[in-house]
Design an enzyme around this catalytic site. Structure first.
Site, PDB file in Angstrom:
ATOM      1  N   LYS A  53      73.709   5.181 -44.237  1.00 50.30           N
ATOM      2  CA  LYS A  53      72.369   5.778 -44.246  1.00 50.30           C
ATOM      3  C   LYS A  53      72.227   6.792 -43.117  1.00 50.30           C
ATOM      4  O   LYS A  53      71.731   7.904 -43.321  1.00 50.30           O
ATOM      5  CB  LYS A  53      71.304   4.663 -44.138  1.00 50.30           C
ATOM      6  CG  LYS A  53      71.225   3.825 -45.415  1.00 50.30           C
ATOM      7  CD  LYS A  53      70.418   2.546 -45.279  1.00 50.30           C
ATOM      8  CE  LYS A  53      70.581   1.713 -46.550  1.00 50.30           C
ATOM      9  NZ  LYS A  53      69.870   0.444 -46.567  1.00 50.30           N
ATOM     10  N   GLN A  97      66.696  -3.133 -42.314  1.00 55.40           N
ATOM     11  CA  GLN A  97      67.776  -3.579 -43.199  1.00 55.40           C
ATOM     12  C   GLN A  97      67.644  -5.072 -43.501  1.00 55.40           C
ATOM     13  O   GLN A  97      67.430  -5.892 -42.605  1.00 55.40           O
ATOM     14  CB  GLN A  97      69.137  -3.273 -42.540  1.00 55.40           C
ATOM     15  CG  GLN A  97      70.337  -3.566 -43.403  1.00 55.40           C
ATOM     16  CD  GLN A  97      70.461  -2.633 -44.614  1.00 55.40           C
ATOM     17  OE1 GLN A  97      69.893  -1.550 -44.648  1.00 55.40           O
ATOM     18  NE2 GLN A  97      71.202  -3.057 -45.614  1.00 55.40           N
ATOM     19  N   ASP A 120      61.658   2.664 -48.185  1.00 54.52           N
ATOM     20  CA  ASP A 120      62.372   1.699 -49.036  1.00 54.52           C
ATOM     21  C   ASP A 120      61.565   1.369 -50.285  1.00 54.52           C
ATOM     22  O   ASP A 120      62.121   0.879 -51.273  1.00 54.52           O
ATOM     23  CB  ASP A 120      62.560   0.372 -48.261  1.00 54.52           C
ATOM     24  CG  ASP A 120      64.005   0.084 -47.898  1.00 54.52           C
ATOM     25  OD1 ASP A 120      64.905   0.623 -48.565  1.00 54.52           O
ATOM     26  OD2 ASP A 120      64.212  -0.693 -46.945  1.00 54.52           O
TER      27      ASP A 120
END
Ligand code: GUN
Length: 284
Positions: A53, A97, A120
């Protein structure tokens, strides 16, 4: 007939080039899109994912920060970091995460992220926005599947789409996105009595179960579009999806390979969402 391959690497490359171009345009206006990635603990897979990422941000010209914390970080301290990132004007997207250590309530942490920075798409506000068709962020993996479907040029309107899997992060949002694209949508799952009876009627099948050989050639309508979200290992330890690729490709019209299908799209859509977040904030 052998199916045409949907090349996730090629679609991702094209989208990332567009992100890089729009990022330059935004930078020229004095705004650099910024993503904060928060990793708690040492999970090996998570370390690989967050590395990808951050690297993808760098390649597309976005600013990124990786905050790493020991697995012993308290929930209160993580919530305090999220609150600080919510207030940080250089950060437009926040990604914590998952999975988080067991002593931390992951949903509580996700709900602490400002919806305007929820790139997200996991916040209930994002889920609600998807459900009601109002502006928000679409979660990256199903959003990437929509981009792959669009890359085929096949119109989703009026098509029967069958989603196999009902997870909060993939199956459910996938079904809502397909509905928004005017497909007729069926959601199948582990308690579905006769999965093949549904998939055989489908113009589009999205397999998101996490079990290999969930979709085999006899379950697919000739010419159907098959999107494989699965990431499993076969007996030889090789990466494989939920679809029996060798068999299904002889029946389907279009199919995504694993690897090289959905995989490259998740990080790509994270870049798209982060850029979008920055563009929205720059407009305010
Ligand atoms: N862990 C595995 N995939 C993801 C993802 O897309 N987002 C977050 N936050 N954690 C993950």
């Amino acid at each position: 007939m052998t199916a045409q391959l949907i090349d996730g690497n090629a679609v991702a490359k094209q989208l990332r080039a567009e992100v890089a171009e729009r990022t330059q345009a935004l930078k020229a206006r004095g705004v650099t899109p910024g993503l904060a990635v928060v990793l708690v603990g040492e999970d090996p897979a998570s370390q690989v994912y967050v590395g990808k990422k951050v690297e993808a941000c760098q390649q597309a010209g976005l600013h990124s920060v990786l905050e790493r914390y020991d697995a012993s970080l308290s929930e209160a301290d993580l919530l305090a970091r999220v609150a600080a990132l919510n207030e940080d004007p250089s950060i437009h997207g926040i990604l914590v995460q998952l999975p988080l250590p067991r002593h931390i309530d992951a949903q509580k942490v996700i709900e602490a992220i400002a919806p305007a920075k929820d790139v997200d798409g996991f916040h209930v506000a994002s889920a609600g926005a998807l459900m009601t068709g109002t502006p928000g962020f679409w979660s990256c993996t199903p959003y990437g599947c929509i981009k792959l479907l669009e890359s085929t040029g096949i119109e989703l309107k009026g098509k029967h789409a069958v989603v196999i899997g009902r997870s909060n992060n993939v199956g459910k949002p996938m079904a809502l996105m397909l509905l928004q694209k005017n497909a007729t949508v069926t959601i199948c799952h582990s308690a579905t009595a006769d999965l093949a009876a549904f998939t055989r009627q489908a113009d589009v099948v999205v397999a998101a179960v996490g079990r290999r050989n969930t979709l085999t050639a006899d379950m697919v309508k000739p010419g159907a579009v098959v999107i494989d979200v699965g990431m499993n290992r076969n007996d030889e330890g090789k990466l494989c999806g939920d679809v029996d690729f060798a068999g299904v490709r002889e029946v389907a019209g279009w199919i995504t390979p694993v690897p090289g299908g959905v995989g490259p799209m998740t990080v790509t859509m994270l870049l798209v969402n982060t850029l979008e977040a920055a563009e929205r904030m720059a407009q305010r």
